[in-house]
Design an enzyme around this catalytic site. Sequence first.
Site, PDB file in Angstrom:
ATOM      1  N   ASP A 204       0.854  -1.188   0.000  1.00  0.00           N
ATOM      2  CA  ASP A 204       0.000   0.000   0.000  1.00  0.00           C
ATOM      3  C   ASP A 204       0.892   1.242   0.000  1.00  0.00           C
ATOM      4  O   ASP A 204       2.126   1.125  -0.065  1.00  0.00           O
ATOM      5  CB  ASP A 204      -0.929  -0.005   1.221  1.00  0.00           C
ATOM      6  CG  ASP A 204      -0.182   0.231   2.532  1.00  0.00           C
ATOM      7  OD1 ASP A 204       1.062   0.275   2.521  1.00  0.00           O
ATOM      8  OD2 ASP A 204      -0.851   0.374   3.563  1.00  0.00           O
ATOM      9  N   ASP A 206       1.459   4.764   2.320  1.00  0.00           N
ATOM     10  CA  ASP A 206       1.107   5.373   3.603  1.00  0.00           C
ATOM     11  C   ASP A 206       1.544   6.837   3.641  1.00  0.00           C
ATOM     12  O   ASP A 206       2.689   7.144   3.316  1.00  0.00           O
ATOM     13  CB  ASP A 206       1.803   4.625   4.746  1.00  0.00           C
ATOM     14  CG  ASP A 206       1.548   3.131   4.718  1.00  0.00           C
ATOM     15  OD1 ASP A 206       0.422   2.729   5.041  1.00  0.00           O
ATOM     16  OD2 ASP A 206       2.467   2.366   4.343  1.00  0.00           O
ATOM     17  N   ASP A 297      -3.283   4.658   2.798  1.00  0.00           N
ATOM     18  CA  ASP A 297      -3.617   5.075   4.161  1.00  0.00           C
ATOM     19  C   ASP A 297      -3.239   6.545   4.343  1.00  0.00           C
ATOM     20  O   ASP A 297      -2.102   6.936   4.066  1.00  0.00           O
ATOM     21  CB  ASP A 297      -2.843   4.240   5.200  1.00  0.00           C
ATOM     22  CG  ASP A 297      -3.309   2.794   5.248  1.00  0.00           C
ATOM     23  OD1 ASP A 297      -4.464   2.532   4.849  1.00  0.00           O
ATOM     24  OD2 ASP A 297      -2.527   1.932   5.681  1.00  0.00           O
TER      25      ASP A 297
END
Length: 373
Positions: A204, A206, A297
């Site tokens: 992902d 962040d 995120d």
Amino acid sequence: ESDASEVEGPTVPVYACQRRTALPNWNQILTDALEILAEEAEFGNSEGRSLAFARAAPVLRSIPYAVTRFEDLNSLPCFGAHSRKIVQEITEDGSSVEVQRVLHSERYRTLKVFSGIFGVGKKTADRWYQEGLRTLDDLRKKEKKLNRQQEAGLQHYTDLNSPVTRLEADKIQHVVQDAVLRFLPGAIITLTGGFQRGKQSGHDVDFLITHPTEGKEMGLLIKVVSWLSSQGLLLYHHMKQNSYKEPTQMSVQASKDRLDHFESCFSIFKLDTPNEQMESSSTAAENIRNWKALRVDLVVTPFSQYPFALLGWTGSKHFERELRRFAVHERKMILNSHALYDTKQNVMLPAHSEEDIFAHLGLDYILPTERNA
Ligand code: ATP
Ligand code: MN
Ligand code: MN
């Protein structure tokens, strides 16, 4: 045999936060094997067993040479009998019977697939396995009651399980930066997580968002997320409100909370990938998809907590776990992503930088690129 000690290098410290763990990993075959066993133990709720493997693997990540003989382990910490046996098997026979058995077991393979769905934890994955479910199609067919997050995770499974590249992370950073600065000029947007540690790919992207004037960050995230959403850039998101109350003292429990209390957004971005499919031999227009789903995120922190948040979100997970364990056991201090507390003097220890936090803990400063434990 006593000659061996003469050629040993400097001793490897016990805590991962005392070691410099740069990329690349010279012992990937061994660390992969130990990490598979750690994960298998975690699936089986054997926390102690899992932790033993999870501590041994990072030791091998931290050394700048390949372990080729079982005897090489003699100078290394954190190796119990079981981990030693696995290394012995692999260095002598080329592979470990136990690891191969795990890799081929239906349970491990199934839990691996299910827990790879965004929003599905180990408990849920195990429950589905117990219920007899085995594949993603089983989940789709059986009209399993999935929550909104799992539904999105299942829908974008293939994209979300293909690595995010550094280039994609940079593109996302531009999008996030543009959105944040639109509403709050002067805001600071920092790429954290694995990319901050120098990794070339990740699961992902962040981001930490703050503003030098404390308080200005309040109310920002909802505006940013609404705007991103209105631009069609979000395939899924859920938000978490800030629930942090500044304490006057902290208990050990505060360092054990896995989750922090920052305002945050856990999302799936829709990233345009304009030219990449052009060379594809496919001519049917409907087969050409010019976007990719990506996990992102977003975390908002007040400026005074920024160094703690940065340290907490840069990772690795094992490095974080070890920092907190070191703080408690070696310094009687309590660390989390918000603050550091000294239980001997009963004071909160403020910090202006990550360096300040390492200094408070009496640790040498470790660069983000050396935190790949
Ligand atoms: P990858 O490349 O696989 O994403 P990563 O190191 O970036 O690797 P993440 O799961 O994104 O892994 O987590 C980055 C860091 O943020 C970790 O150190 C983790 O402890 C912390 N973290 C992740 N999720 C949360 C959360 N919900 N609350 C608090 N901290 C978190
Ligand atoms: Mn990450
Ligand atoms: Mn993350």
